[in-house]
Design an enzyme around this catalytic site. Structure first.
Site, PDB file in Angstrom:
ATOM      1  N   ASN A 596       0.841  -1.206   0.000  1.00 11.28           N
ATOM      2  CA  ASN A 596       0.000   0.000   0.000  1.00 11.28           C
ATOM      3  C   ASN A 596       0.874   1.254   0.000  1.00 11.28           C
ATOM      4  O   ASN A 596       1.844   1.346   0.740  1.00 11.28           O
ATOM      5  CB  ASN A 596      -0.906   0.007   1.227  1.00 11.28           C
ATOM      6  N   ASP A 661      -6.818   0.610  -5.226  1.00  6.65           N
ATOM      7  CA  ASP A 661      -7.392   0.015  -4.015  1.00  6.65           C
ATOM      8  C   ASP A 661      -8.793   0.576  -3.768  1.00  6.65           C
ATOM      9  O   ASP A 661      -9.099   1.692  -4.181  1.00  6.65           O
ATOM     10  CB  ASP A 661      -6.475   0.372  -2.836  1.00  6.65           C
ATOM     11  N   GLU A 720     -12.125  -7.790  -2.851  1.00 10.90           N
ATOM     12  CA  GLU A 720     -11.623  -7.741  -1.479  1.00 10.90           C
ATOM     13  C   GLU A 720     -12.709  -8.211  -0.516  1.00 10.90           C
ATOM     14  O   GLU A 720     -13.894  -8.144  -0.825  1.00 10.90           O
ATOM     15  CB  GLU A 720     -11.260  -6.306  -1.111  1.00 10.90           C
TER      16      GLU A 720
HETATM   17  P1  C2E Z   1      -6.736  -2.222   2.607  1.00  8.20           P
HETATM   18  O1  C2E Z   1      -5.575  -1.926   1.736  1.00  8.20           O
HETATM   19  O2  C2E Z   1      -8.065  -2.203   1.973  1.00  8.20           O
HETATM   20  O3  C2E Z   1      -6.408  -3.590   3.262  1.00  8.20           O
HETATM   21  C1  C2E Z   1      -7.333  -4.529   3.445  1.00  8.20           C
HETATM   22  C2  C2E Z   1      -7.871  -4.486   4.818  1.00  8.20           C
HETATM   23  O4  C2E Z   1      -9.040  -5.352   4.910  1.00  8.20           O
HETATM   24  C3  C2E Z   1      -6.891  -5.036   5.866  1.00  8.20           C
HETATM   25  O5  C2E Z   1      -7.109  -4.387   7.081  1.00  8.20           O
HETATM   26  C4  C2E Z   1      -7.344  -6.467   6.033  1.00  8.20           C
HETATM   27  O6  C2E Z   1      -7.024  -7.049   7.264  1.00  8.20           O
HETATM   28  C5  C2E Z   1      -8.840  -6.327   5.883  1.00  8.20           C
HETATM   29  N1  C2E Z   1      -9.482  -7.598   5.412  1.00  8.20           N
HETATM   30  C6  C2E Z   1      -8.944  -8.550   4.619  1.00  8.20           C
HETATM   31  N2  C2E Z   1      -9.854  -9.512   4.347  1.00  8.20           N
HETATM   32  C7  C2E Z   1     -10.984  -9.176   4.965  1.00  8.20           C
HETATM   33  C8  C2E Z   1     -12.280  -9.763   5.046  1.00  8.20           C
HETATM   34  O7  C2E Z   1     -12.558 -10.855   4.489  1.00  8.20           O
HETATM   35  N3  C2E Z   1     -13.219  -9.156   5.784  1.00  8.20           N
HETATM   36  C9  C2E Z   1     -12.925  -7.960   6.430  1.00  8.20           C
HETATM   37  N4  C2E Z   1     -13.878  -7.392   7.121  1.00  8.20           N
HETATM   38  N5  C2E Z   1     -11.714  -7.344   6.363  1.00  8.20           N
HETATM   39  C10 C2E Z   1     -10.753  -7.969   5.637  1.00  8.20           C
HETATM   40  P2  C2E Z   1      -5.917  -3.759   7.853  1.00  8.20           P
HETATM   41  O8  C2E Z   1      -4.718  -4.623   7.766  1.00  8.20           O
HETATM   42  O9  C2E Z   1      -6.415  -3.358   9.150  1.00  8.20           O
HETATM   43  O10 C2E Z   1      -5.549  -2.521   6.994  1.00  8.20           O
HETATM   44  C11 C2E Z   1      -6.413  -1.480   6.946  1.00  8.20           C
HETATM   45  C12 C2E Z   1      -5.957  -0.470   5.947  1.00  8.20           C
HETATM   46  O11 C2E Z   1      -4.751   0.126   6.359  1.00  8.20           O
HETATM   47  C13 C2E Z   1      -5.638  -1.041   4.590  1.00  8.20           C
HETATM   48  O12 C2E Z   1      -6.755  -1.232   3.856  1.00  8.20           O
HETATM   49  C14 C2E Z   1      -4.717  -0.012   4.038  1.00  8.20           C
HETATM   50  O13 C2E Z   1      -5.456   0.980   3.413  1.00  8.20           O
HETATM   51  C15 C2E Z   1      -4.041   0.528   5.235  1.00  8.20           C
HETATM   52  N6  C2E Z   1      -2.673  -0.035   5.333  1.00  8.20           N
HETATM   53  C16 C2E Z   1      -2.285  -1.200   5.850  1.00  8.20           C
HETATM   54  N7  C2E Z   1      -0.943  -1.335   5.747  1.00  8.20           N
HETATM   55  C17 C2E Z   1      -0.487  -0.207   5.130  1.00  8.20           C
HETATM   56  C18 C2E Z   1       0.801   0.254   4.715  1.00  8.20           C
HETATM   57  O14 C2E Z   1       1.831  -0.419   4.863  1.00  8.20           O
HETATM   58  N8  C2E Z   1       0.878   1.442   4.101  1.00  8.20           N
HETATM   59  C19 C2E Z   1      -0.246   2.183   3.903  1.00  8.20           C
HETATM   60  N9  C2E Z   1      -0.121   3.326   3.300  1.00  8.20           N
HETATM   61  N10 C2E Z   1      -1.471   1.812   4.262  1.00  8.20           N
HETATM   62  C20 C2E Z   1      -1.598   0.600   4.880  1.00  8.20           C
HETATM   63 CA    CA Z   2      -4.718  -2.403   0.099  1.00  9.91          CA
HETATM   64 CA    CA Z   3      -8.804  -2.239   0.025  1.00  9.76          CA
END
Ligand code: C2E
Ligand code: CA
Ligand code: CA
Length: 770
Positions: A596, A661, A720
């Site tokens: 990301n 995304d 997703e």
């Molecule tokens: P995202 O890029 O849309 O990442 C997917 C999020 O959805 C992840 O949450 C993941 O755990 C969650 N997810 C995956 N499968 C499912 C599912 O089946 N059901 C549900 N309800 N959720 C699911 P996470 O890891 O909490 O990340 C949240 C957001 O944080 C990410 O959304 C992304 O936008 C951001 N993020 C995470 N890591 C990074 C990073 O290294 N850099 C940046 N810039 N943003 C990050």
């Molecule tokens: Ca993502």
């Molecule tokens: Ca996403």
């Protein structure tokens, strides 16, 4: 060391002292010598000090020339012991000396504005007339009454009038010049001395004295010349005399007292003379007419002077009035300028501040909306300031139109506006906000560009609970919240916002500290090819462990990291870790990794180079890296030469892929997708139909549309949030390429991911049931 003028004064005084007591012939020779010396002094003075207007000095030199000639003639002719009955040429030459000296004094007075030359003349005339009366009453009248031979003193009689002329010029000099220079002071002193000498001489001659005059007169005439020489040699002879404009109206106490005295002296002296003449029985016609005539002239001059003075005073008053009016106009313009924004003509921050303060204790202090154009900086940078400015003007007009006449609209600077409106009920305020949001959303055509902009609003209602003392800062906080919540919306201030802000600041401090220690880890979540079930890629998701066992999800800290700019360092750390971890997986299983990327990172000029370095250092091929960016980023950056786009294009050229995304959550038009450097659409999980949901049909058609759109544009579609087998089945049916979600696996650490990937390969090699 003596200065030239001091030397002249000293040597001249010695000569004068010697000559005073010399024989008449010697005296005459001394006069002639000193006259020539003055000529020499003038030549030297003008040469050395270079006055801007030397005319007066040359007139003085000419006068002295005449004096020298006249005295030389007398030396040669041998002075007569009695007075000449007739006026000789030598007399005429000598009189010319007086005329030239008078002209010199006139020329050495301050130059004044045109038409003002008369000013000094009236004063001079008044003094002259009074002097005539005095001369008549005390000198000529008594003396001539005693003498029957009129012709005897014909030449001598001219002296009082010549003296008067010189005196007149000196008075004028005094009245027109602000401060006499040293040279002018010498000049005035010289004239005073010669007048005294002449008066003494006339008295002596009328009383039957000698032609050559008394020692007193002789000393006076000699010193007259010595002082003139000193004046010509003094350095201040070159100083341009400064006109005394302030003296012009001349109603100063001393000037008035002087004039009054002069005016009274004439009649007083005349009365005295008349009484005397009547007593002595020697009253002539001339005894009455001469003083009367002089008094009449004095009166005329006085009236002229006072008229002039009052005219001048009136003109000054007019000038002053004009200046006062001009000042007032200027003041109004200045305060308008100070309170308005020059670009839009709207009231500015200062204006709003005043208004807020003025209304603070009103019944209705007003509801404050703070507005900030979303992504304006981007427009300014990519399309240029002229377009940015034109957009602000257009928005200003729209807002003015929308907020209505009962609201104050101000531009606070940059892309920030404010509205101060009467506080109706909450609904009225909400409606007004909705109107504003809708008005701004309408596309704006600026210089051939069709611009789609949105605005965010922070609302501060006066009824806000404690803590909100400063309306502007509260509204600002609400505005911040509106931006953070995704822009293009209004958020109303409440005390909770303030608390959250404090929390956010603390969070940023903790994040900054965390970056220096090893509190961040990267988790990975598999992305599966739906047709084969193969784990083709993993998404890198950052995790924060502030303390062992305590995990903070990215949703809690990524926004704060983005705001504070810490995301740049954090993002690079995640990228490098992800590349390192994925390099091995790619070698063994051909797995790609998606990372990301925040808008802030892509705005860094060196981002492409950072990715390059991460790839080279880890050995991961560019084709195995996918960068995930958000839809909003591309909407804002719809311009070809935008830095963000340029970096993505450069990276793609090396083989790095780009995914959009959370696709479908932005309010963007789809047209831009065709032109942008992207490879993959990730359909936001909110579009996936939940099992047994009533709205499933409509949700499905959304997903179908996006999948078709992706395929039409040659992009891969990734769904997703896939949580159930039913969803997998539907997605397969719709032709969606890949899926990601808890159904396939939750985000897990790198070590676990290695195991899962190895197991998945085993499973693929030995499928169940094979
Ligand atoms: P995202 O890029 O849309 O990442 C997917 C999020 O959805 C992840 O949450 C993941 O755990 C969650 N997810 C995956 N499968 C499912 C599912 O089946 N059901 C549900 N309800 N959720 C699911 P996470 O890891 O909490 O990340 C949240 C957001 O944080 C990410 O959304 C992304 O936008 C951001 N993020 C995470 N890591 C990074 C990073 O290294 N850099 C940046 N810039 N943003 C990050
Ligand atoms: Ca993502
Ligand atoms: Ca996403």
């Amino acid at each position: 060391m003596l200065r030239a003028w001091q030397g002249f004064l000293l040597a001249g005084s010695v000569v004068a002292a010697a000559a005073t007591f010399a024989a008449p012939a010697g005296r005459e020779a001394a006069y002639a010598l000193l006259c020539l010396a003055v000529v020499g002094a003038v030549v030297t003075g003008v040469r050395q000090h270079r006055p801007a207007r030397p005319l007066g000095w040359w007139l003085l030199a000419a006068g002295m020339g005449c004096g020298a000639v006249a005295h030389s003639r007398w030396v040669l002719q041998q002075p007569a012991t009695v007075l000449n009955a007739v006026v000789t040429w030598t007399d005429v030459v000598y009189f010319s000396m007086y005329l030239l000296v008078a002209a010199a004094v006139a020329a050495l007075s301050a130059s004044r504005r045109r038409g003002a030359a008369l000013a000094g003349m009236t004063e001079a005339g008044i003094v002259a007339c009074t002097a005539i009366v005095l001369a008549w009453v005390f000198l000529l009248d008594p003396l001539m009454n005693d003498r029957d031979d009129w012709s005897a003193g014909a030449a001598v009689l001219a002296y009082p009038f010549l003296d008067l002329l010189v005196l007149t010029m000196v008075v004028r000099l005094r009245f027109t010049t602000r401060a006499l220079s040293r040279a002018q002071q010498f000049l005035v002193l010289a004239v005073a001395v010669v007048l005294a000498a002449d008066v003494a001489y006339i008295v002596a001659v009328m009383a039957g004295g000698r032609w050559a005059g008394s020692a007193f007169s002789a000393a006076g005439w000699l010193m007259f010349l010595v002082l003139l020489g000193a004046a010509a040699l003094h350095p201040s002879m070159a100083v341009e005399p400064r006109a005394d404009e302030s003296r012009l109206p001349g109603n100063g106490r001393w000037t008035m007292a002087g004039l009054l005295a002069v005016v009274l002296i004439g009649p007083a002296a005349t009365s005295y003379a008349l009484v005397q003449d009547i007593a002595e029985g020697e009253l002539d016609v001339i005894d009455v007419f001469l003083p009367l005539g002089a008094t009449a002239v004095t009166s005329v001059l006085l009236i002229a002077r006072l008229t002039r003075a009052s005219a001048l005073a009136r003109r000054r008053a007019d000038d002053l009035q004009e200046a006062v009016e001009y000042q007032a106009t200027l003041q109004r313009e200045m305060s308008h300028l100070a309170l308005h924004d020059p670009l839009t003509g709207l009231p500015n921050r200062l204006y709003l501040d005043r208004e807020l303060r003025a209304r603070a204790h009103h019944d209705d202090p007003g509801c404050l909306l703070l507005l900030d154009v979303d992504g304006f900086k981007h427009i300014n940078e990519s399309l240029g300031h002229p377009i940015g400015d034109a957009l602000l003007v257009a928005l200003g007009q729209r807002l003015r139109h929308t907020v209505g006449p009962d609201a104050l609209l101000a531009r606070l600077g940059g892309d920030e506006f404010a509205v101060l409106m009467p506080c109706g009920d909450a609904e009225a305020v909400d409606n007004r906000c909705a109107d504003i949001l809708a008005a701004v959303r309408r596309p704006a055509d600026i210089h051939g560009h069709r611009l789609h902009v949105t605005i965010s609003i922070g609302v501060r209602r006066p009824a806000a609970p404690a803590g909100g003392t400063d309306a502007l800062s509260d509204a600002d906080l609400a505005l911040y919240e509106a931006k953070a919540a995704g822009r293009d919306r209004a958020v109303t201030y409440d005390a909770g916002l303030r608390e959250r802000q404090v929390e956010r600041t603390e969070l940023i401090d903790r994040l900054r500290a965390a970056l220096t220690t090893e509190q961040f880890t990267v988790y990975y979540q598999p992305i599966v090819t739906l047709s084969t079930g193969g784990f083709d890629a993993v998404e890198a998701l950052v995790r924060w462990f502030p303390r062992p066992g305590e995990l903070v999800g990215p949703d809690r800290f990524i926004p704060a990291a983005e705001d504070s700019g810490l995301i740049v360092a954090l993002g690079e750390r995640v990228l490098r870790q992800a590349c390192r971890d994925a390099a091995g997986w790619h070698r063994q299983h051909g797995t790609a990794v998606t990372v990301n990327v925040s808008p802030r990172q892509l705005m860094e000029p060196g981002y492409a180079a950072t990715v390059d370095r991460a790839l080279r250092d880890s050995g991961l091929p560019p084709s195995a890296l996918i960068l995930e960016i958000t839809e909003g980023m591309l909407v804002g950056a719809a311009n070809r030469d935008d830095r963000t786009i340029a970096q993505l294009t450069a990276l793609r050229r090396q083989g790095v892929r780009v995914a959009v995304d959370d696709f479908g959550t932005g309010y963007s038009s789809l047209a831009y997708l065709r032109d942008l450097p992207i490879d993959i659409l990730k359909i936001d999980r909110s579009f996936l139909p939940a099992d047994g949901s009533g709205a499933a049909e409509r949700q499905l058609s959304f997903v179908r549309t996006i999948v078709d759109l992706a395929h039409n544009l040659g992009l891969a579609a990734v769904a997703e949030g896939v949580e159930t087998p039913a969803q997998v089945a539907v997605l397969r049916e719709l032709g969606c390429d890949k899926g990601q979600g808890y159904h396939f696996g939750r985000p897990i650490g790198a070590a676990e991911t290695s195991e899962v990937l190895a197991a998945a390969r085993l499973a693929a090699a030995f499928p169940v049931g094979a």
